[in-house]
Design a protein around this motif. Structure first.
Motif, PDB file in Angstrom:
ATOM      1  N   ALA A  14       0.813  -1.210   0.000  1.00 40.60           N
ATOM      2  CA  ALA A  14       0.000   0.000   0.000  1.00 40.60           C
ATOM      3  C   ALA A  14       0.847   1.260   0.000  1.00 40.60           C
ATOM      4  N   ILE A  15       2.131   1.141   0.223  1.00 45.64           N
ATOM      5  CA  ILE A  15       3.016   2.293   0.150  1.00 45.64           C
ATOM      6  C   ILE A  15       3.401   2.467  -1.314  1.00 45.64           C
ATOM      7  N   GLN A  16       3.212   3.650  -1.825  1.00 47.84           N
ATOM      8  CA  GLN A  16       3.270   3.865  -3.259  1.00 47.84           C
ATOM      9  C   GLN A  16       4.667   3.899  -3.847  1.00 47.84           C
ATOM     10  N   ASN A  17       4.714   3.701  -5.131  1.00 48.23           N
ATOM     11  CA  ASN A  17       5.926   3.678  -5.936  1.00 48.23           C
ATOM     12  C   ASN A  17       6.749   4.950  -5.778  1.00 48.23           C
ATOM     13  N   GLN A  34       8.517  10.580  10.360  1.00 48.09           N
ATOM     14  CA  GLN A  34       9.623   9.862  10.982  1.00 48.09           C
ATOM     15  C   GLN A  34      10.963  10.455  10.554  1.00 48.09           C
ATOM     16  N   ARG A  35      12.001  10.153  11.319  1.00 40.04           N
ATOM     17  CA  ARG A  35      13.337  10.681  11.040  1.00 40.04           C
ATOM     18  C   ARG A  35      14.053   9.965   9.900  1.00 40.04           C
ATOM     19  N   SER A  36      13.611   8.761   9.551  1.00 33.05           N
ATOM     20  CA  SER A  36      14.267   8.038   8.459  1.00 33.05           C
ATOM     21  C   SER A  36      13.212   7.479   7.510  1.00 33.05           C
ATOM     22  N   GLU A  37      13.638   7.258   6.290  1.00 35.35           N
ATOM     23  CA  GLU A  37      12.745   6.673   5.292  1.00 35.35           C
ATOM     24  C   GLU A  37      12.306   5.276   5.727  1.00 35.35           C
ATOM     25  N   GLU A  38      13.250   4.515   6.270  1.00 31.87           N
ATOM     26  CA  GLU A  38      12.930   3.166   6.735  1.00 31.87           C
ATOM     27  C   GLU A  38      11.886   3.189   7.852  1.00 31.87           C
ATOM     28  N   ALA A  43       6.407   2.325   9.641  1.00 34.95           N
ATOM     29  CA  ALA A  43       5.348   2.863  10.488  1.00 34.95           C
ATOM     30  C   ALA A  43       3.967   2.729   9.851  1.00 34.95           C
ATOM     31  N   TYR A  44       3.869   3.003   8.556  1.00 41.68           N
ATOM     32  CA  TYR A  44       2.539   2.992   7.947  1.00 41.68           C
ATOM     33  C   TYR A  44       1.861   1.614   7.992  1.00 41.68           C
ATOM     34  N   PRO A  45       2.538   0.532   7.636  1.00 38.59           N
ATOM     35  CA  PRO A  45       1.882  -0.777   7.764  1.00 38.59           C
ATOM     36  C   PRO A  45       1.449  -1.078   9.206  1.00 38.59           C
ATOM     37  N   GLY A  46       2.211  -0.597  10.183  1.00 43.64           N
ATOM     38  CA  GLY A  46       1.814  -0.774  11.579  1.00 43.64           C
ATOM     39  C   GLY A  46       0.526  -0.030  11.892  1.00 43.64           C
ATOM     40  N   LEU A  47       0.409   1.177  11.354  1.00 49.22           N
ATOM     41  CA  LEU A  47      -0.827   1.948  11.538  1.00 49.22           C
ATOM     42  C   LEU A  47      -1.992   1.269  10.823  1.00 49.22           C
ATOM     43  N   GLN A  48      -1.728   0.693   9.649  1.00 48.81           N
ATOM     44  CA  GLN A  48      -2.783  -0.024   8.936  1.00 48.81           C
ATOM     45  C   GLN A  48      -3.289  -1.215   9.735  1.00 48.81           C
ATOM     46  N   ARG A  49      -2.383  -1.919  10.390  1.00 52.94           N
ATOM     47  CA  ARG A  49      -2.803  -3.059  11.214  1.00 52.94           C
ATOM     48  C   ARG A  49      -3.587  -2.578  12.434  1.00 52.94           C
ATOM     49  N   LYS A  50      -3.091  -1.534  13.083  1.00 48.91           N
ATOM     50  CA  LYS A  50      -3.733  -1.030  14.301  1.00 48.91           C
ATOM     51  C   LYS A  50      -5.117  -0.445  14.016  1.00 48.91           C
ATOM     52  N   TYR A  51      -5.246   0.232  12.879  1.00 58.19           N
ATOM     53  CA  TYR A  51      -6.508   0.889  12.508  1.00 58.19           C
ATOM     54  C   TYR A  51      -7.023   0.290  11.198  1.00 58.19           C
ATOM     55  N   ALA A  52      -7.116  -1.035  11.169  1.00 57.94           N
ATOM     56  CA  ALA A  52      -7.452  -1.759   9.933  1.00 57.94           C
ATOM     57  C   ALA A  52      -8.779  -1.308   9.321  1.00 57.94           C
ATOM     58  N   GLY A  53      -9.755  -1.032  10.148  1.00 56.27           N
ATOM     59  CA  GLY A  53     -11.062  -0.618   9.631  1.00 56.27           C
ATOM     60  C   GLY A  53     -11.058   0.756   8.997  1.00 56.27           C
ATOM     61  N   ILE A  54     -10.024   1.540   9.268  1.00 59.92           N
ATOM     62  CA  ILE A  54      -9.948   2.916   8.760  1.00 59.92           C
ATOM     63  C   ILE A  54      -8.881   3.038   7.670  1.00 59.92           C
ATOM     64  N   ILE A  62       5.076   8.144   0.796  1.00 56.62           N
ATOM     65  CA  ILE A  62       6.090   8.647   1.730  1.00 56.62           C
ATOM     66  C   ILE A  62       6.809   9.806   1.060  1.00 56.62           C
ATOM     67  N   VAL A  63       6.776  10.963   1.710  1.00 55.71           N
ATOM     68  CA  VAL A  63       7.340  12.187   1.161  1.00 55.71           C
ATOM     69  C   VAL A  63       8.410  12.716   2.109  1.00 55.71           C
ATOM     70  N   ALA A  64       9.573  13.048   1.563  1.00 55.50           N
ATOM     71  CA  ALA A  64      10.648  13.645   2.362  1.00 55.50           C
ATOM     72  C   ALA A  64      10.406  15.140   2.486  1.00 55.50           C
ATOM     73  N   ALA A  65      10.621  15.668   3.679  1.00 55.87           N
ATOM     74  CA  ALA A  65      10.480  17.105   3.917  1.00 55.87           C
ATOM     75  C   ALA A  65      11.695  17.596   4.690  1.00 55.87           C
ATOM     76  N   ASP A  66      12.394  18.569   4.132  1.00 60.62           N
ATOM     77  CA  ASP A  66      13.543  19.165   4.809  1.00 60.62           C
ATOM     78  C   ASP A  66      13.062  20.320   5.671  1.00 60.62           C
ATOM     79  N   ILE A  67      13.252  20.182   6.973  1.00 57.57           N
ATOM     80  CA  ILE A  67      12.814  21.192   7.933  1.00 57.57           C
ATOM     81  C   ILE A  67      14.049  21.958   8.408  1.00 57.57           C
ATOM     82  N   GLN A  68      14.039  23.257   8.192  1.00 60.46           N
ATOM     83  CA  GLN A  68      15.184  24.092   8.561  1.00 60.46           C
ATOM     84  C   GLN A  68      15.550  23.886  10.026  1.00 60.46           C
TER      85      GLN A  68
END
Length: 105
Positions: A14-17, A34-38, A43-54, A62-68
Motif C-alpha cells: 500500500a506504500i506507493q511507488n 519519521q526521522r528516516s525513510e525506513e 510505520a505505515y503498515p503498523g498503523l494499517q494493522r492497528k486501525y485496519a477498519g480505517i 512517503i514524502v521527504a520534507a527538509d525542515i530548517q
C-alpha cells in the motif's frame, strides 16, 4: 523522496511507488512523520494493522520534507479526492485513537 516496495504483503504494497507524486492541490491526510525513510516505511503498515477498519485499504505516499534546523523527516500521506473526504478520514482515525492532520499539497 517517495519510497518503493515490491511485496505481496498488502500492507507494505500500500506504500506507493517511488516515482509517484501527489498532485498539487490534492488534500492529504498525514498519519506519521519519521526521522528516516525506513522508519516511515515501517510505520505505515503498523498503523494499517492497528486501525485496519480505517486505513486497511488505503495507500500512502512517503514524502521527504527538509525542515530548517531540524533535518529531513519522512511523512506518510494519504491522498484523498476532496477536503471533506480527508477531514472525514482524519476524524475517524482520531476517534479511534490515532493521530493525523489534513493539509493541501
Amino acid at each position: 523522496a517517495i519510497i518503493e516496495t515490491q511485496s505481496v504483503n498488502p500492507s507494505i504494497a500500500a506504500i506507493q511507488n517511488r516515482n509517484r507524486t501527489i498532485p498539487a492541490g490534492t488534500y492529504v491526510v498525514q498519519v506519521t512523520s519519521q526521522r528516516s525513510e525506513e522508519a516511515a516505511r515501517n510505520a505505515y503498515p503498523g498503523l494499517q494493522r492497528k486501525y485496519a477498519g480505517i486505513l486497511g485499504n488505503r495507500s500512502a505516499v512517503i514524502v521527504a520534507a527538509d525542515i530548517q534546523d531540524r533535518g529531513t523527516f519522512y511523512r506518510a500521506r494519504i491522498p484523498m479526492s476532496s477536503r471533506d473526504d480527508a477531514l472525514n478520514l482524519c476524524e475517524s482515525l482520531q476517534a479511534a485513537g490515532g493521530d493525523c492532520f489534513v493539509r493541501r499539497n
